[in-house]
Structure formats: C-alpha cells, structure tokens
Design an enzyme around this catalytic site. Structure first.
Site, PDB file in Angstrom:
ATOM      1  N   ARG A  40       0.855  -1.198   0.000  1.00 45.03           N
ATOM      2  CA  ARG A  40       0.000   0.000   0.000  1.00 45.03           C
ATOM      3  C   ARG A  40       0.886   1.241   0.000  1.00 45.03           C
ATOM      4  O   ARG A  40       2.034   1.188   0.469  1.00 45.03           O
ATOM      5  CB  ARG A  40      -0.934   0.000   1.216  1.00 45.03           C
ATOM      6  CG  ARG A  40      -0.193  -0.064   2.515  1.00 45.03           C
ATOM      7  CD  ARG A  40      -1.068  -0.525   3.683  1.00 45.03           C
ATOM      8  NE  ARG A  40      -0.216  -0.998   4.777  1.00 45.03           N
ATOM      9  CZ  ARG A  40       0.123  -0.292   5.836  1.00 45.03           C
ATOM     10  NH1 ARG A  40      -0.324   0.927   5.994  1.00 45.03           N
ATOM     11  NH2 ARG A  40       0.916  -0.785   6.754  1.00 45.03           N
ATOM     12  N   TYR A 143       5.823 -16.751  13.877  1.00 40.53           N
ATOM     13  CA  TYR A 143       6.673 -15.574  13.634  1.00 40.53           C
ATOM     14  C   TYR A 143       8.110 -15.861  14.076  1.00 40.53           C
ATOM     15  O   TYR A 143       9.067 -15.613  13.325  1.00 40.53           O
ATOM     16  CB  TYR A 143       6.089 -14.394  14.409  1.00 40.53           C
ATOM     17  CG  TYR A 143       6.897 -13.123  14.373  1.00 40.53           C
ATOM     18  CD1 TYR A 143       7.136 -12.448  13.185  1.00 40.53           C
ATOM     19  CD2 TYR A 143       7.394 -12.572  15.560  1.00 40.53           C
ATOM     20  CE1 TYR A 143       7.847 -11.257  13.168  1.00 40.53           C
ATOM     21  CE2 TYR A 143       8.099 -11.379  15.554  1.00 40.53           C
ATOM     22  CZ  TYR A 143       8.333 -10.728  14.356  1.00 40.53           C
ATOM     23  OH  TYR A 143       9.033  -9.558  14.346  1.00 40.53           O
ATOM     24  N   LYS A 147      11.560 -16.062  11.903  1.00 41.72           N
ATOM     25  CA  LYS A 147      12.697 -15.164  12.161  1.00 41.72           C
ATOM     26  C   LYS A 147      13.995 -15.954  12.404  1.00 41.72           C
ATOM     27  O   LYS A 147      15.071 -15.524  11.981  1.00 41.72           O
ATOM     28  CB  LYS A 147      12.376 -14.225  13.336  1.00 41.72           C
ATOM     29  CG  LYS A 147      11.387 -13.116  12.946  1.00 41.72           C
ATOM     30  CD  LYS A 147      12.006 -12.165  11.922  1.00 41.72           C
ATOM     31  CE  LYS A 147      11.070 -11.141  11.361  1.00 41.72           C
ATOM     32  NZ  LYS A 147      11.661 -10.318  10.310  1.00 41.72           N
TER      33      LYS A 147
HETATM   34  C1  AKB Z   1       5.986  -8.332  17.938  1.00 42.59           C
HETATM   35  O1  AKB Z   1       5.473  -8.035  19.031  1.00 42.59           O
HETATM   36  O2  AKB Z   1       5.623  -9.292  17.248  1.00 42.59           O
HETATM   37  C2  AKB Z   1       7.152  -7.505  17.440  1.00 42.59           C
HETATM   38  C3  AKB Z   1       8.469  -8.121  17.792  1.00 42.59           C
HETATM   39  C4  AKB Z   1       8.935  -8.116  19.188  1.00 42.59           C
HETATM   40  O3  AKB Z   1       9.145  -8.614  16.944  1.00 42.59           O
HETATM   41  N1  AKB Z   1       7.061  -6.183  17.967  1.00 42.59           N
END
Ligand code: AKB
Length: 320
Positions: A40, A143, A147
C-alpha cells in the site's frame, strides 16, 4: 554516502518502521537514492515508490534492475500476533519473501541486505534475563520460527555466497507516526494514544509482563549504524541481539501517570499473553555494542516524556 551504499530499496516502507526509516534514509542518502515499496502507498510521498508484494520474485528483480538498487532494507513481514492468526501467510511472506530478497542479492551481486530479526527467535527454554547472544532458540510462534529461519538463511548466504547480510533482533518498537499492527508488544504503543484520547486503556498483557522495548529514534539510529558498519569489524551478521529498554505494563503505566495522574488501566490478558511469557525480559547486546557501536539513548522516562509531548501536541491540533 557511507558504507559504499548507492541505491537502497526499502520493502514494507508503509509499515511502522518503514514510515520513519524511509524518510530518515532519504535525509541521509538523498531522496532519489531510496526507493520505497509496499503493498500500500506510504504516508510520505517525497521520492520513488513502487507497489511490491515481496513474494513476487519477478517484480522484485525488475525493481532492483530498473533503479540500479545495490542495498535492500527488507522490512516487509507479519508480526507475532498476526502470525498466530495466519501462520501460512506468515511463513510465505516472512520466509519466501526473504528468500526472494536474498536470491536477488546473490544473482544481481548487491552490496548489502538488512533484515530485521526479533526477540521472538527465543522461547521458554531460553534464559529470560539478559538473554545471551548465543543461547537456546526454540520459538513457539510461527513468527519466531520464520525469524530464526531468516537469521539462518542470512548467515548461510553470507558464508556460502559472500552476500553481506546484516540483521538485529528487534525488541518491541515504540513510535508515534505509524501504528505497529499485529505484534505482542503493540500495547506499549496503543496505551499512549488511549491515555491521551480517553484517559483509560484495557491492556491485553498482565501488569507484570516485562519485555524488551526500544524507542523509534534509537531504532533508526541503530539501523543506520549497522548498515554502515565496516564488514571487517563484524563477527556476527544476521543475528545481533539489540536491547534498549525493559519494562512491564505496570511500570509503563506508573511512568505515564507521572504526567497524567488520572490515567486508568484495566488488565484483560488474551492469547498474546502466552507469546509474551515465552520471550525474554531483557537482552544482552554486548556483541552489537562491541562490533558496531550500538548505544541507545532513551530510557523509560525520556521515551514516555517524548511520546506524550508529540501525541499531546497532535491531539491539541485535532490530528490524533
Ligand atoms: C511483535 O510483538 O511481534 C514484534 C516483535 C517483538 O518482533 N514487535
């Protein structure tokens, strides 16, 4: 221009970090030397912008070639809470998107890639206080898994192909320009808006949930420092611990109440509590300090003071 950087492509430029880092990079390197890209349009419009989905490798390569990009600052990613809602999208964007960035860096012989990692790479088996640079990494969120994969991929591309990939494990970033969206540390941003607008906030974490955090001005300074660091001084590459502040919701509320004594907070922990409970409370970032001079400036009091000043002023102008 420092660090041999010529033309930078920022992915995820319309997000929380991109909305401030892109204009800062333009201040440092020149307006036309920084190409912004995102799904966006960004809130700023003072330089080149391209619509880009980072899972589209062909479009990514076309942009790199068209603009003569030699450095990619790769911010496009889903955060921890959104990643738990849509794990398949988190994997696709965070891992396949990064793979596309690394591949274009390898095949087009780019100078440098910056790929932020996160404290989410750690898990419940990791020591939680002053979490060391080298330690157990068994994240329990999608997540976090993406990472860790990103760090391993970044280091692999560096060692196998000589691609200069750099990255730091960001804590929660606190800022007042663009909202974060989809993170577990987002409470520490939302709370300021509600403190000013309504004088009350319902926090989705317990009052004692201490987490590592950082104020945006320190984050911007750190990214430029790591981008410009002399490669020969780096022993680590895609995986630097990066600490700044550590506080709990209760401590943050106490600091806000020094300015707004009537501020009321209720605690209703939700699914994000389990994520916070699996992350460090504080970070040992001595490798970043030694290898590229990391030295954050803002403590809790200075950050709260500045956030309330900036947002309070915007509220008075009817712009919050
Ligand atoms: C999250 O809360 O997912 C991010 C991080 C700590 O990577 N802010």
């Amino acid at each position: 221009m420092g660090g041999g950087i010529g033309k930078i492509l920022v992915t995820g430029a319309s997000g929380q970090i991109g909305s401030e880092l892109t204009p800062r990079l333009r201040e440092v390197y020149g307006k036309d030397a920084v190409v912004a890209s995102d799904l966006r349009s960004p809130s700023f419009d003072d330089g080149p912008f391209e619509l880009l989905d980072v899972t589209d490798a062909k479009k990514l390569e076309a942009i790199v070639v068209e603009y003569g990009v030699d450095t990619i600052v790769h911010l496009a990613a889903l955060l921890s809470a959104s990643g738990e809602q849509r794990p398949n999208v988190a994997w696709n964007v965070n891992v396949n998107g990064l793979y596309n960035v690394l591949e274009v860096a390898r095949t087009r012989k780019l100078k440098r890639v910056f790929n932020p990692s996160s404290i989410a790479v750690f898990g419940p088996e990791t020591p939680r206080d002053k979490t060391p640079q080298e330690t157990v990494m068994r994240p329990k969120t999608m997540y976090g898994i993406t990472k860790v994969t990103g760090e391993l991929l970044g280091n692999y591309y560096h060692h196998k192909y000589g691609v200069d990939v750099r990255g730091a494990r960001f804590p929660g970033i606190i800022s007042n320009v663009a909202p974060p969206g989809g993170g577990t540390t987002d409470y520490a941003v939302e709370i300021f808006y509600e403190a000013i607008k309504s004088g009350r906030y319902t926090c989705f974490l317990r009052p004692d949930s201490t987490l590592p955090m950082m104020y945006m001005p320190d984050c911007l300074k750190g990214v430029i420092q790591i981008l410009e660091a002399d490669l020969s001084t780096l022993r680590h590459h895609a995986d630097f611990n990066m600490g700044a502040l550590s506080f709990s919701p209760k401590e943050l509320v106490a600091e806000i109440r020094k300015h707004l004594p009537k501020f009321e907070v209720e605690y209703r922990p939700d699914y994000r509590q389990a994520i916070a409970d699996s992350w460090p409370k504080s970070i040992d970032d001595s490798a970043a300090r030694e290898e590229w001079g990391w030295n954050p400036e803002y403590d809790l009091a200075a950050m709260v003071d500045d956030m309330l000043k900036v947002l309070g002023e915007r509220h008075r102008r009817g712009k919050l």
